[in-house]
Structures are given as structure tokens and as C-alpha cells.
Design a protein around this motif. Sequence first.
Motif, PDB file in Angstrom:
ATOM      1  N   GLU A 193      10.374  -3.530   4.184  1.00  0.00           N
ATOM      2  CA  GLU A 193      10.661  -2.861   5.466  1.00  0.00           C
ATOM      3  C   GLU A 193      11.465  -3.776   6.386  1.00  0.00           C
ATOM      4  O   GLU A 193      11.272  -3.791   7.596  1.00  0.00           O
ATOM      5  N   ARG A 200       0.874  -1.176   0.000  1.00  0.00           N
ATOM      6  CA  ARG A 200       0.000   0.000   0.000  1.00  0.00           C
ATOM      7  C   ARG A 200       0.909   1.223   0.000  1.00  0.00           C
ATOM      8  O   ARG A 200       1.501   1.572   1.022  1.00  0.00           O
ATOM      9  N   TYR A 249      10.202   3.805   8.945  1.00  0.00           N
ATOM     10  CA  TYR A 249       9.021   3.034   8.559  1.00  0.00           C
ATOM     11  C   TYR A 249       8.080   3.936   7.778  1.00  0.00           C
ATOM     12  O   TYR A 249       8.077   5.153   7.976  1.00  0.00           O
ATOM     13  N   PRO A 250       7.259   3.342   6.907  1.00  0.00           N
ATOM     14  CA  PRO A 250       6.256   4.152   6.209  1.00  0.00           C
ATOM     15  C   PRO A 250       5.202   4.671   7.204  1.00  0.00           C
ATOM     16  O   PRO A 250       5.126   4.196   8.338  1.00  0.00           O
ATOM     17  N   GLU A 251       4.391   5.602   6.743  1.00  0.00           N
ATOM     18  CA  GLU A 251       3.262   6.088   7.535  1.00  0.00           C
ATOM     19  C   GLU A 251       2.418   4.899   7.979  1.00  0.00           C
ATOM     20  O   GLU A 251       2.305   3.906   7.253  1.00  0.00           O
ATOM     21  N   GLY A 252       1.816   5.038   9.140  1.00  0.00           N
ATOM     22  CA  GLY A 252       0.945   3.978   9.652  1.00  0.00           C
ATOM     23  C   GLY A 252      -0.095   3.560   8.628  1.00  0.00           C
ATOM     24  O   GLY A 252      -0.707   4.410   7.983  1.00  0.00           O
ATOM     25  N   GLY A 253      -0.270   2.258   8.468  1.00  0.00           N
ATOM     26  CA  GLY A 253      -1.279   1.746   7.538  1.00  0.00           C
ATOM     27  C   GLY A 253      -0.761   1.545   6.130  1.00  0.00           C
ATOM     28  O   GLY A 253      -1.427   0.918   5.309  1.00  0.00           O
ATOM     29  N   TYR A 254       0.421   2.099   5.825  1.00  0.00           N
ATOM     30  CA  TYR A 254       0.985   1.969   4.478  1.00  0.00           C
ATOM     31  C   TYR A 254       2.132   0.960   4.450  1.00  0.00           C
ATOM     32  O   TYR A 254       2.578   0.481   5.483  1.00  0.00           O
ATOM     33  N   GLY A 255       2.587   0.700   3.231  1.00  0.00           N
ATOM     34  CA  GLY A 255       3.712  -0.211   3.061  1.00  0.00           C
ATOM     35  C   GLY A 255       3.255  -1.633   2.836  1.00  0.00           C
ATOM     36  O   GLY A 255       2.110  -1.890   2.429  1.00  0.00           O
ATOM     37  N   VAL A 256       4.159  -2.578   3.120  1.00  0.00           N
ATOM     38  CA  VAL A 256       3.859  -3.981   2.820  1.00  0.00           C
ATOM     39  C   VAL A 256       2.746  -4.508   3.723  1.00  0.00           C
ATOM     40  O   VAL A 256       2.632  -4.104   4.893  1.00  0.00           O
ATOM     41  N   VAL A 257       1.892  -5.351   3.164  1.00  0.00           N
ATOM     42  CA  VAL A 257       0.859  -6.038   3.951  1.00  0.00           C
ATOM     43  C   VAL A 257       0.970  -7.533   3.627  1.00  0.00           C
ATOM     44  O   VAL A 257       0.696  -7.957   2.509  1.00  0.00           O
ATOM     45  N   SER A 306       0.145  -7.842  10.056  1.00  0.00           N
ATOM     46  CA  SER A 306       0.276  -7.506   8.632  1.00  0.00           C
ATOM     47  C   SER A 306       1.712  -7.211   8.225  1.00  0.00           C
ATOM     48  O   SER A 306       2.040  -7.249   7.045  1.00  0.00           O
ATOM     49  N   LYS A 307       2.590  -6.910   9.187  1.00  0.00           N
ATOM     50  CA  LYS A 307       3.992  -6.611   8.866  1.00  0.00           C
ATOM     51  C   LYS A 307       4.904  -7.788   9.191  1.00  0.00           C
ATOM     52  O   LYS A 307       6.126  -7.651   9.129  1.00  0.00           O
ATOM     53  N   ARG A 348       1.774  -0.305  13.703  1.00  0.00           N
ATOM     54  CA  ARG A 348       1.868   0.523  12.501  1.00  0.00           C
ATOM     55  C   ARG A 348       1.154  -0.094  11.293  1.00  0.00           C
ATOM     56  O   ARG A 348       0.763   0.600  10.372  1.00  0.00           O
ATOM     57  N   SER A 398      -2.605   1.065  12.210  1.00  0.00           N
ATOM     58  CA  SER A 398      -2.254   2.068  11.187  1.00  0.00           C
ATOM     59  C   SER A 398      -1.599   3.304  11.806  1.00  0.00           C
ATOM     60  O   SER A 398      -1.811   4.412  11.337  1.00  0.00           O
ATOM     61  N   THR A 399      -0.821   3.100  12.857  1.00  0.00           N
ATOM     62  CA  THR A 399      -0.198   4.218  13.554  1.00  0.00           C
ATOM     63  C   THR A 399       1.262   3.883  13.856  1.00  0.00           C
ATOM     64  O   THR A 399       1.544   2.927  14.586  1.00  0.00           O
ATOM     65  N   THR A 400       2.167   4.650  13.273  1.00  0.00           N
ATOM     66  CA  THR A 400       3.589   4.401  13.488  1.00  0.00           C
ATOM     67  C   THR A 400       4.110   5.284  14.620  1.00  0.00           C
ATOM     68  O   THR A 400       3.901   6.499  14.605  1.00  0.00           O
ATOM     69  N   ASP A 459       2.737   9.156  14.299  1.00  0.00           N
ATOM     70  CA  ASP A 459       2.595   9.926  13.060  1.00  0.00           C
ATOM     71  C   ASP A 459       1.163  10.411  12.840  1.00  0.00           C
ATOM     72  O   ASP A 459       0.847  10.932  11.780  1.00  0.00           O
TER      73      ASP A 459
END
Lengths: 104, 435
Positions: A74, A26, A92-100, B42-43, B36, B128-130, B148
Motif C-alpha cells: 500500500e 491480511r 486503500y484496502p478495507e479497514g483492518g485488512y492489508g499489510v500489517v 501497523s501500516k 485504517r 480498522s476503519t478506512t 468504510d
Amino acid sequence: MDFKIARDDTWPEISFEERIGTAEFRIHERAHIVVDGDTCRGCSTRECVVACPANLFVPTSDGGILFNYENCFECGTCYLVCNKEGAISWNYPEGGYGVVFHRT
Amino acid sequence: MSRFDADAIVVGAGPAGSCAALALARAGKNVILVERGPFAGSKNMYGGVVYPRILDELVPNWWETAPVQRWVVRRSTMILADDNAFTIDYRTPSWGRPPYNGATAYRPDFDHWLSRQAVAAGATLVTSTTVTGLLRDPAGRVNGVRTDRPDGDLSAPIVIACDGVNSFLAKEAGLYTATDAANFTVGVKETLALPRSVIEERFGVRDDHGVDIEILGGTSGVNGGGFIYTNLETVSLGVVLKLPKLTAQSKRPEEIIAGLKRHPAIAPLIEGATVQEYSAHVIPEAGLSMMPTMVTDGMLVAGDAAALCLAAGIWLEGVNFAMASGMYAGRAAAAAIDQGDVSAKGLAGYTKLLEESFVLADHRKLKDIPGLVLSDRVQQKYPGFVTSVIERVFRVDNPNPKPGLRRIVREERKRAGIKLGDLLRDGWKGMRGFG
Ligand SMILES: Cc1cc2nc3c(=O)[nH]c(=O)nc-3n(C[C@H](O)[C@H](O)[C@H](O)COP(=O)(O)OP(=O)(O)OC[C@H]3O[C@@H](n4cnc5c(N)ncnc54)[C@H](O)[C@@H]3O)c2cc1C
Ligand code: SF4
Ligand code: SF4
């Protein structure tokens, strides 16, 4: 059971694009990793090019490095193997983004 | 209490974080668990087997609800040389019955499930929060985190960093300093799709039973190891590679996986399989020698963030060490809150709990094993030596008479270029290291 195996083509070696296409990313508009081209130009060892599992570090003909953050796991391998101070700024990318991941 | 957003903030909803939050919530504390990813898990990626017995303390009868793929009833260690292999294979149906031993599971399922246990106990999960940094009071004590999100500061007298192997929080706090690449391996894997019945035929299991295979050799000369784990309708196949060796050998990770898949002992197991997902993650391999200080004023570190993954060479246990250390961190934090002392001294109970449990006991016991198993001799010379000895023991070479084991070992040792002294020393180290 209709599962058939083609003996002459056991596992068609997939291209890297297909391989990386199996993972979900994402993508946020802001790059979470920034690579400093000037520092890389003076680097002869190029550890990142070998080690990045997503193959995101591409040497350019003028001796630089082309980096694209979009399909990144990541994982942290690149900043761990790179021994040039300041070449990689890693977040790290913004929360909710990046690899899933899904089946990992 | 009112000047804080919570009693404790736990960063990272992996196995360590969810167990920390669960333990705090059970102790009646108000805890926020920040992740995050868009959902817990998911990570996160790993080889594929969880040893969940520590959950008996937190989620009784966990096996009834945990999202398990297969129960491991068969565990093998394979030694691969050029085109041959020697396998030690153990199986028992008793591992397929409660309370079980190990289970294959997908981390996005398992970690999500575990985070729901924490939520059910009263923890607040924020996804969804880093987390981008630590907050400190004027005296320098940690008392919250920056995120963030707009206006995203979260304050609490205690922060538990469960943010995994790259732990920027433990580094920011000055606790985690062992960032030399030699302390890490990178794991890359393919989740390979195969019909359920094909998996069961090839791996010799039925129903929800599965297989766990660790592999020494087969990594194209790069120090590390391989693994194969069966899920219901996929097989997880991957390699773990020592970072400095990977770059020195100039072999790309996916090429090393391709080499492993082509090995005659592996190829028939996965023939016809298609890659469903490709993934990668870093592992803290060096155990005891790289562990950070576990507590500072207002903060504790657990799981991979504290390098607590037990990487006995190719036999990885990280999830159970993360769950246990998270649980102990949560308990120690709750006790410190009750006693009104969240300084490093007040939190020292955590280190004591780790010392008294398997977490540090196992790390102490196996402290020499990662270095031994990933050493050049064990990686480059022993696999070929072992398989060629076995080959000659099993071969029937009539009309020649059988050569006798001692002669075979001597000849093959010389052929492999292994000094007797080194072999004895490594053997002794291994005996002591595992003993
Ligand atoms: C290839 C490979 C194979 C493995 N095989 C096994 C195995 O078979 N069995 C086993 O038991 N162990 C295995 N392990 C080890 C195991 O995966 C780890 O030890 C375990 O995941 C550690 O759990 P953790 O909770 O400490 O960290 P993680 O699982 O890494 O969780 C950290 C969490 O924190 C979140 N996070 C990180 N930074 C932030 C931030 N700044 N803000 C908000 N959230 C953040 C992440 O998104 C993540 O959810 C393997 C590891 C790898 C890489
Ligand atoms: S990122 Fe580091 S290793 Fe890669 S080319 Fe640049 S300086 Fe060299
Ligand atoms: S974090 Fe991992 S996947 Fe991303 S660029 Fe670095 S090495 Fe590649």
C-alpha cells in the motif's frame, strides 16, 4: 555464544517468495488496486514492473500485465510512476485488512 | 455541538494524527482518531530513528515509557564508491542520557504507544476503519468524513487530515496537487536479525546504545541513499530511491538492497543476518516546493499529508515534523473551536504556528538541500571523487613522495569528470543550504 557464520554463504540470497513471506498480509476478498489490462497493453515503458517493491506487476507473454493485489505494501509507488491515465485505480484496502507491519 | 459526533475528527493515527488528537484532548475537546490499520502503527514503516524532543511539550518524561530500541550515541555518514568508503563518525555518551537526542524504535510499537497517550488524554481511537472521503455542508465547508463502516459517516466541525504521504483527503480537498513522481522517493528496507551481542560488537556499542548510519552512494547508480540503524536484536538496512531514476535505470529495489549489502564496507556489519521483515513506503522528498495549502474551511493537513517530512537528501526527519505539525494543528483547531470560527481564516493560526516553529524554519533553511543531495553530480560523481582523494591522502606510496592535497584534488576532479566551476558552485550551495 553459538552464533556461527558460514563464510562461503554470507547471506543466502532469498527468493522473492521468501522475502515477501516475511511480511504479514491480511487479505480481503475485494481487490483494493485494479489494473486495466487494455491500457497496459499499449504501454512500452512498464515503470510499475521495475518499481513495485512487492513485485506485483508481471508482464505476460501476450503483452499484458498480470497484477495480484494480495501482497501489497500500500505504498503508492505504482500509481506515482505510471504515467498512463486510467491504468491503475488505487484505493486503500478495507479497514483492518492489508499489510500489517511489526518490526519496521 | 449536539448535531456533530465530535468537536474534531483526526484521520490517521501516525505520529501527526496521535499528536493532533492528544493536543485537542488536552484542550478539553471531544476528538475521534480514525485509523485504517488494525492498530496504530501497523501500516507504518520508516528508516528507523525518532527525534522525540518535541514530545517534551506533550508527554513529559516520554523517555520513561516510549518503546525505544536503542538510544543513538553514534551517528555516521558514509560515502560509498565502487569498493571503498569514507565515513564521518561522531559519538558521544551524552546522547545516551536524558533528555537524549535520537532513538531507534519500531513504528508499530512507537505509533501504538503514542496513540495510547492520546487515548489516555481522552481521545477516542477507532481502528480498522478506512476513511473514504470528506463530508461537506451545503456551503462546501468540510464537516466530517465518510468511512468504510456501515453507517460510517462521522461529523465534526473540523477534520484534520494526518493520512500520510498519499493523502487522498488533502487531494480531495484540492489542497495537495504536487503529485509528480519526481517529488517522491520509495524506501525499501530489510529488518535483519542478529544476536544482540553480535550487533554490539560489530557496531561498537553497549547496553541500550545504538548507531545511526546514513549512506551516500551504494545504490547501484539510482539517485538516493542508504541507511543502517541498530535495534536491540535487529539491524534496519535499506535504501531510499528517487522514483523517476529507479524506473529509468531498470533496477529492482531488492536488487539495489542486495548490492548495498555486498559492498565491502557494509558486508561485515551484517554477515550471517537473516531477513526478518521486508517492507516499503513512499516519502515526500521535495519539501517546501511541494507543500500543499495547509488549511481550508473546516480542515487542516499535517505531517506527510502536508509533505512536511524533512528529507535533506539522505538525512530524513519525518516523525518529529509530523508530531510537531500534528500538535500545532490540534492546538489551532482547539482555538478555532473556542472562537467559533472554523473557516480557513479561523484556522490560519496553524500556519502561523508552523512558521514560528522549527517546522517551516528548518524547511526554509534546507530548501535547496534535497535537490542538491539527490542531483546527478552529487550522486554519480562526488562519492568516487571524495573516496579517491581520501585514498591518496592516506596512502603511503614510498618511495614516491607525497603528492600534496591540491594536486590530488585537481587530478581526481579531472579523472571524475567534474568541472571546477560546478564543484565550487555545489560547494557554495551546500554551505549556504546547510548554513
Ligand atoms: C524508508 C523511510 C525512512 C524514513 N526514515 C525516517 C527516520 O529515520 N526518521 C524520521 O523521523 N522519519 C523518517 N521517515 C519519515 C517518516 O516515516 C514520516 O515522515 C512520518 O511517518 C510521517 O508521519 P505521519 O503521521 O504524517 O504519517 P504516517 O506515519 O504515514 O501515518 C499516516 C497514518 O494514517 C493512516 N491512514 C492513511 N489513510 C487513511 C485513511 N483513509 N483512513 C484511515 N487511516 C488512514 C495510516 O494507516 C497511518 O497510520 C522515513 C520514511 C520512510 C518511508
Ligand atoms: S500499470 Fe502503468 S506503467 Fe505499468 S504497464 Fe500498465 S500502464 Fe504501464
Ligand atoms: S502500492 Fe506499492 S506494493 Fe502495492 S502494488 Fe503499488 S507499488 Fe506495489
